[in-house]
Design a protein around this motif. Structure first.
Motif, PDB file in Angstrom:
ATOM      1  N   GLU A  69      73.088 -13.025   6.336  1.00  0.00           N
ATOM      2  CA  GLU A  69      72.164 -11.909   6.292  1.00  0.00           C
ATOM      3  C   GLU A  69      72.064 -11.392   4.853  1.00  0.00           C
ATOM      4  OE1 GLU A  69      71.221  -8.305   9.344  1.00  0.00           O
ATOM      5  OE2 GLU A  69      73.229  -9.105   9.165  1.00  0.00           O
ATOM      6  N   TYR A  70      70.854 -11.171   4.405  1.00  0.00           N
ATOM      7  CA  TYR A  70      70.617 -10.711   3.050  1.00  0.00           C
ATOM      8  C   TYR A  70      69.940  -9.344   3.088  1.00  0.00           C
ATOM      9  CZ  TYR A  70      71.914 -15.037   0.698  1.00  0.00           C
ATOM     10  OH  TYR A  70      72.598 -16.099   0.194  1.00  0.00           O
ATOM     11  N   TYR A  71      70.021  -8.593   1.981  1.00  0.00           N
ATOM     12  CA  TYR A  71      69.410  -7.272   1.928  1.00  0.00           C
ATOM     13  C   TYR A  71      68.552  -7.151   0.663  1.00  0.00           C
ATOM     14  CZ  TYR A  71      72.290  -5.609   5.751  1.00  0.00           C
ATOM     15  OH  TYR A  71      72.847  -5.442   6.971  1.00  0.00           O
ATOM     16  N   LEU A  72      67.315  -6.674   0.842  1.00  0.00           N
ATOM     17  CA  LEU A  72      66.472  -6.361  -0.303  1.00  0.00           C
ATOM     18  C   LEU A  72      66.980  -5.083  -0.978  1.00  0.00           C
ATOM     19  CD1 LEU A  72      62.992  -7.034   1.323  1.00  0.00           C
ATOM     20  CD2 LEU A  72      64.234  -8.534  -0.225  1.00  0.00           C
ATOM     21  N   ASP A  73      66.594  -4.889  -2.229  1.00  0.00           N
ATOM     22  CA  ASP A  73      67.073  -3.741  -3.011  1.00  0.00           C
ATOM     23  C   ASP A  73      66.206  -2.513  -2.703  1.00  0.00           C
ATOM     24  OD1 ASP A  73      68.130  -2.003  -4.754  1.00  0.00           O
ATOM     25  OD2 ASP A  73      67.888  -3.233  -6.553  1.00  0.00           O
ATOM     26  N   TYR A  74      66.687  -1.665  -1.792  1.00  0.00           N
ATOM     27  CA  TYR A  74      65.949  -0.466  -1.402  1.00  0.00           C
ATOM     28  C   TYR A  74      66.631   0.801  -1.943  1.00  0.00           C
ATOM     29  CZ  TYR A  74      62.344  -2.282   1.704  1.00  0.00           C
ATOM     30  OH  TYR A  74      61.215  -2.902   2.203  1.00  0.00           O
ATOM     31  N   ARG A  75      67.432   0.653  -3.008  1.00  0.00           N
ATOM     32  CA  ARG A  75      68.197   1.794  -3.490  1.00  0.00           C
ATOM     33  C   ARG A  75      67.309   2.922  -4.014  1.00  0.00           C
ATOM     34  NH1 ARG A  75      72.289  -1.247  -7.399  1.00  0.00           N
ATOM     35  NH2 ARG A  75      70.370  -2.422  -7.729  1.00  0.00           N
ATOM     36  N   GLU A  76      66.223   2.558  -4.687  1.00  0.00           N
ATOM     37  CA  GLU A  76      65.345   3.598  -5.242  1.00  0.00           C
ATOM     38  C   GLU A  76      64.700   4.425  -4.131  1.00  0.00           C
ATOM     39  OE1 GLU A  76      61.378   4.099  -8.056  1.00  0.00           O
ATOM     40  OE2 GLU A  76      62.311   2.116  -7.812  1.00  0.00           O
ATOM     41  N   GLN A  77      64.261   3.735  -3.040  1.00  0.00           N
ATOM     42  CA  GLN A  77      63.646   4.462  -1.931  1.00  0.00           C
ATOM     43  C   GLN A  77      64.649   5.394  -1.247  1.00  0.00           C
ATOM     44  OE1 GLN A  77      63.181   1.386  -2.696  1.00  0.00           O
ATOM     45  NE2 GLN A  77      61.099   0.669  -2.350  1.00  0.00           N
ATOM     46  N   VAL A  78      65.895   4.917  -1.087  1.00  0.00           N
ATOM     47  CA  VAL A  78      66.923   5.763  -0.484  1.00  0.00           C
ATOM     48  C   VAL A  78      67.188   6.982  -1.365  1.00  0.00           C
ATOM     49  CG1 VAL A  78      69.353   5.866   0.196  1.00  0.00           C
ATOM     50  CG2 VAL A  78      68.001   3.842   0.758  1.00  0.00           C
ATOM     51  N   LYS A  79      67.228   6.772  -2.688  1.00  0.00           N
ATOM     52  CA  LYS A  79      67.441   7.887  -3.617  1.00  0.00           C
ATOM     53  C   LYS A  79      66.310   8.908  -3.500  1.00  0.00           C
ATOM     54  CE  LYS A  79      68.225   8.892  -8.527  1.00  0.00           C
ATOM     55  NZ  LYS A  79      67.175   9.927  -8.593  1.00  0.00           N
ATOM     56  N   ASN A  80      65.059   8.408  -3.348  1.00  0.00           N
ATOM     57  CA  ASN A  80      63.925   9.310  -3.200  1.00  0.00           C
ATOM     58  C   ASN A  80      64.048  10.158  -1.939  1.00  0.00           C
ATOM     59  OD1 ASN A  80      62.811   8.307  -5.540  1.00  0.00           O
ATOM     60  ND2 ASN A  80      61.460   6.860  -4.493  1.00  0.00           N
ATOM     61  N   VAL A  81      64.535   9.549  -0.863  1.00  0.00           N
ATOM     62  CA  VAL A  81      64.727  10.295   0.385  1.00  0.00           C
ATOM     63  C   VAL A  81      65.765  11.390   0.188  1.00  0.00           C
ATOM     64  CG1 VAL A  81      65.548  10.141   2.773  1.00  0.00           C
ATOM     65  CG2 VAL A  81      64.032   8.385   1.875  1.00  0.00           C
ATOM     66  N   LEU A  82      66.875  11.029  -0.454  1.00  0.00           N
ATOM     67  CA  LEU A  82      67.948  12.010  -0.681  1.00  0.00           C
ATOM     68  C   LEU A  82      67.465  13.154  -1.567  1.00  0.00           C
ATOM     69  CD1 LEU A  82      70.967   9.578  -1.225  1.00  0.00           C
ATOM     70  CD2 LEU A  82      70.482  10.946   0.802  1.00  0.00           C
ATOM     71  N   ASP A  83      66.658  12.853  -2.582  1.00  0.00           N
ATOM     72  CA  ASP A  83      66.150  13.889  -3.478  1.00  0.00           C
ATOM     73  C   ASP A  83      65.252  14.877  -2.747  1.00  0.00           C
ATOM     74  OD1 ASP A  83      67.525  12.748  -5.533  1.00  0.00           O
ATOM     75  OD2 ASP A  83      65.808  11.665  -6.365  1.00  0.00           O
TER      76      ASP A  83
END
Length: 396
Positions: free
Chosen positions: A3-17
């Motif tokens: 199983e692989y994961y795309l890089d969604y870190r920026e979107q998660v950061k936007n949600v947290l902000d």
């Protein structure tokens, strides 16, 4: 399969902000992050596993001790960055398909190959469905009849010798003739074509011809060659306000009188007609003069989403504004009849998922949000019907 994961870190950061201290915000934020992680999860094909088999064998010895304490069913995780994911060139096409350039016409357009040979022609409706512009590079399946556009390979948007006046307002003069002199944004025809007005031909005037399709109050797109404005044509009729107005008047005649209490109860109730959940997604609705902003925000809220209504006529530097404004919007809906042409180009460039609502009606906007959410065609057409999940109404 790994199983692989795309890089969604920026979107998660936007949600947290975007979160605040309220319980509703935290709940919606958790739903949004969970949804992002589900979108990020992809599976590795068996062929890729075989290719990486040798590398895995080399690393097996060094990682044996670390894996010994892990559960047997623990899945391997890898972050795929955007530059790693784009391994194939966008110019690679399937055998039997051809790369060709699109040439815009006054109505519709044509596809030509490298040798300048005409491969296919499409009508105005197809141009709008594909959201294709002059000079764009497309992959064409010429073996099908008619030829089928597989995808847009490169959006170029080259200038052409065709000028347009989008969203022109059809009016009727004292003599009963239909004409267009300006559009919904206040731009006058004299400023871009050098003529004061465009007289709608009798053959398409619904008041003078049985087969006519242009009515007073309609919103139309005009097109002409820059060196010949006298040959101006109606490229597209976006809205038939004349017909809609007549139907509305008849409906009001038959509709019984309602009390003020009933009207308030209706306003306080649901405005949704479809059954889907946005799971905290942020929706940007781009509409002229922020029309019906409270109703639109209520609509998105009832689908468990967050809404931002943007005035399409307010910002002079369109490119810079939408680059910033859409950074945190998961879905974008443009109301077609109440926007500028420059807005359409900017949204196409910066929106993550874009759909077009053909009017400012809540049902049209609600359907467009659903299409954007599920990656369906931006435009809704009768030739490609979409099965929307209709909301069940309680029987009283």
């Amino acid at each position: 399969m790994n199983e692989y994961y795309l890089d969604y870190r920026e979107q998660v950061k936007n949600v947290l902000d975007a979160l605040d201290d309220s319980s509703t915000s935290l709940r919606l934020g958790a739903i949004a992050i969970e949804n992002l992680l589900n979108l990020a999860r992809v599976e590795l094909d068996e062929e890729d596993e075989d290719e990486e088999g040798e590398e895995d064998e080399d690393e097996e010895d060094s990682s044996e001790d670390a894996d010994s304490d892990s559960p047997e069913d623990l899945k391997q995780v890898k972050i795929i960055r955007h530059e790693e994911a784009e391994t194939s060139s966008p110019y690679q096409i399937n055998s039997g398909h051809q790369l060709c350039r699109f040439s815009r016409g006054l109505k519709g357009g044509s596809f030509y190959n490298e040798q300048g040979q005409l491969l296919a022609e499409i009508n105005e409706l197809a141009v709008k469905n594909l959201n294709i512009e002059n000079g764009d590079l497309a992959e064409l399946d010429a073996s099908s009849h008619p030829a089928r556009v597989v995808r847009i390979v490169e959006a170029v948007g080259e200038p052409s010798d065709i000028a347009t006046l989008p969203y022109g307002i059809v009016e009727r003069d004292a003599c009963g003739d239909l004409y267009v002199s300006h559009n919904a944004m206040g731009e006058r025809l004299s400023e871009c074509a050098g003529i004061d007005r465009y007289d709608v031909p009798a053959v398409i005037d619904a008041g003078q011809s049985e087969t006519g399709f242009v009515h007073e109050g309609d919103i139309v797109d005009l097109a002409w060659y820059q060196n010949n404005p006298a040959k101006m044509i109606v490229r597209w009729v976006s809205q038939t306000q004349g017909q809609a107005g007549a139907k509305k008047e008849k409906a009001q005649e038959k509709k019984p009188a309602r009390s003020e209490t009933e009207d308030k109860d209706k306003d306080a109730g649901d405005v949704t007609t479809l059954n889907y959940d946005l799971h905290g997604c942020s929706v940007a609705v781009v509409i002229g003069n922020e029309l019906r902003s409270q109703e639109i925000q209520k609509l998105v809220g009832q689908h468990h989403g967050r809404c931002k209504v943007i005035d399409a006529f307010k910002f002079s530097d369109t490119e810079a504004f939408y680059k910033h404004a859409l950074k945190r919007a998961d879905l974008t809906v443009m109301v077609q009849n109440l926007n500028k042409h420059s807005t359409s180009k900017a949204l196409r460039k910066y929106a993550k998922r874009l759909a077009i609502a053909d009017s400012a009606g809540l049902s049209s906007i609600e359907r467009a949000i659903y299409r954007a959410l599920h990656g369906l065609p931006a435009y809704e057409t009768s030739t490609q019907p979409i099965a929307y999940p209709v909301k069940e109404l309680a029987l009283s």
